[in-house]
Write an enzyme that holds these catalytic residues in place. Structure first.
Site, mmCIF file in Angstrom:
data_model
loop_
_atom_site.group_PDB
_atom_site.id
_atom_site.type_symbol
_atom_site.label_atom_id
_atom_site.label_comp_id
_atom_site.label_asym_id
_atom_site.label_seq_id
_atom_site.Cartn_x
_atom_site.Cartn_y
_atom_site.Cartn_z
ATOM 1 N N PRO A 86 0.818 -1.219 0.000
ATOM 2 C CG PRO A 86 -0.231 -1.183 2.090
ATOM 3 C CD PRO A 86 0.549 -2.058 1.176
ATOM 4 C CD GLU A 113 2.099 -4.143 10.129
ATOM 5 O OE1 GLU A 113 2.112 -2.976 9.711
ATOM 6 O OE2 GLU A 113 1.053 -4.781 10.364
ATOM 7 N NE ARG A 155 -8.818 -6.088 -20.261
ATOM 8 C CZ ARG A 155 -8.849 -4.914 -20.885
ATOM 9 N NH1 ARG A 155 -7.896 -4.033 -20.691
ATOM 10 N NH2 ARG A 155 -9.834 -4.622 -21.707
ATOM 11 C CG ASP A 170 -9.960 -1.112 -21.908
ATOM 12 O OD1 ASP A 170 -11.043 -1.605 -22.229
ATOM 13 O OD2 ASP A 170 -8.913 -1.761 -21.756
HETATM 14 CL CL1 6GU Z 1 -0.271 -3.766 -3.477
HETATM 15 N N1 6GU Z 1 -0.837 -4.542 -1.008
HETATM 16 C C1 6GU Z 1 -1.535 -4.454 0.129
HETATM 17 N N2 6GU Z 1 -1.236 -5.290 1.129
HETATM 18 N N3 6GU Z 1 -2.522 -3.594 0.315
HETATM 19 C C2 6GU Z 1 -2.788 -2.792 -0.700
HETATM 20 C C3 6GU Z 1 -2.106 -2.814 -1.906
HETATM 21 C C4 6GU Z 1 -1.124 -3.712 -2.033
HETATM 22 N N4 6GU Z 1 -2.607 -1.872 -2.711
HETATM 23 C C5 6GU Z 1 -3.565 -1.295 -2.024
HETATM 24 N N5 6GU Z 1 -3.697 -1.836 -0.818
#
Ligand code: 6GU
Length: 259
Positions: A86, A113, A155, A170
């Site tokens: 994230p 983590e 895709r 798209d």
């Molecule tokens: Cl790539 N990994 C995790 N654990 N949470 C996320 C993410 C990735 N992208 C958004 N939330």
């Protein structure tokens, strides 16, 4: 394209056996190899994590097991390495296009983590390494994010989509409707439970259909993604677009002020 995925939950990737991606694998367009990270542990408990230096909640994935896993998977090769997190750079259609042009990708799925940062430092000196996020929310691990990325990338590979135009049209794809989301779509029957298909779509008038689709794309973008409308280049808007956006009570660029 070759794709290696390292994870403590290889079962997450069962969906890659089906649909477009599954067919691409059968044809050999995609060579997907999923690896169990725990195969590179040496202790009886197959430990992959430990407590974080500096304290704090959760666990961090240990560097030694990741190092052995990645060394074994890549051998003398040099794939582009993607670490889902994230905290990463946003995964966009543009990045999907870029990654679809690579011959070999390695996805390193973290849980807990995250992975000890020295793993990214070590391989960053030898490979192109990107930490990538699929959106502003937190998943329990990178596996689902990798499924998302593999489908978006897969895709785009030559021959994976039935209709080559599908990827061009798209939402977010470079092209004529760039930076707008797509409008509504309809198929037969012409009336269903009293709901009629918009008459213009049955008219056979290609110019009017194209204009109507653009209007609907603008309306839906305005409603669902106003920040995309705000970011539109006024140069890409014709008079009709401007009038519609005005009706939707939105003002565009200095050029609009003159008229
Ligand atoms: Cl790539 N990994 C995790 N654990 N949470 C996320 C993410 C990735 N992208 C958004 N939330």
């Amino acid at each position: 394209m070759r794709l290696d995925i390292v994870s403590i939950f290889p079962e997450y990737f069962a969906p890659l056996d089906v649909s477009l991606i599954g067919k691409a694998r059968e044809r050999g367009t995609l060579d997907v190899r999923v690896h169990q990270l725990r195969d590179w542990t040496h202790d009886v408990h197959k430990t992959v994590d430990d407590t974080p230096y500096g304290g704090g909640p959760g666990m961090v994935m240990k560097p030694e097991v990741w190092g052995e896993a990645i060394d074994a998977v890549i051998g003398d090769g040099a794939p582009r390495m993607i670490v889902p997190t994230p905290s990463g750079r946003p995964f966009t259609q543009e990045l999907a296009q870029e990654l679809a042009g690579e011959p070999w990708l390695l996805f390193a799925c973290g849980r807990y983590e995250g992975i000890d940062s020295r793993v990214m430092a070590e391989y960053g000196a030898r490979l192109r390494v990107d930490e990538v996020s699929i959106g502003d929310y937190v998943l329990a691990g990178g596996e689902v994010a990798v499924l998302v990325m593999v489908e978006a990338i897969g895709r785009l590979l030559p021959g994976v989509l039935g209709n080559a135009q599908s990827a061009v049209d798209d939402s977010f794809a470079p092209g004529s409707m760039r930076n707008l989301v797509e409008g509504p779509v309809y198929t037969k029957p012409p009336v269903w439970r009293g709901h009629e298909v918009p008459a213009v779509l049955l008219s056979g008038h290609h110019g009017k259909v194209a204009r109507w689709r653009r209007d609907e794309a603008l309306r839906r973008t305005m409603r669902n993604r106003p920040e995309l409308v705000a970011a539109l280049d006024p140069e890409t808007l014709d008079k009709h677009d401007r009038r519609l956006l005005e009706e939707l009570s939105f003002r565009v660029g200095p050029e609009d002020m003159a008229n």
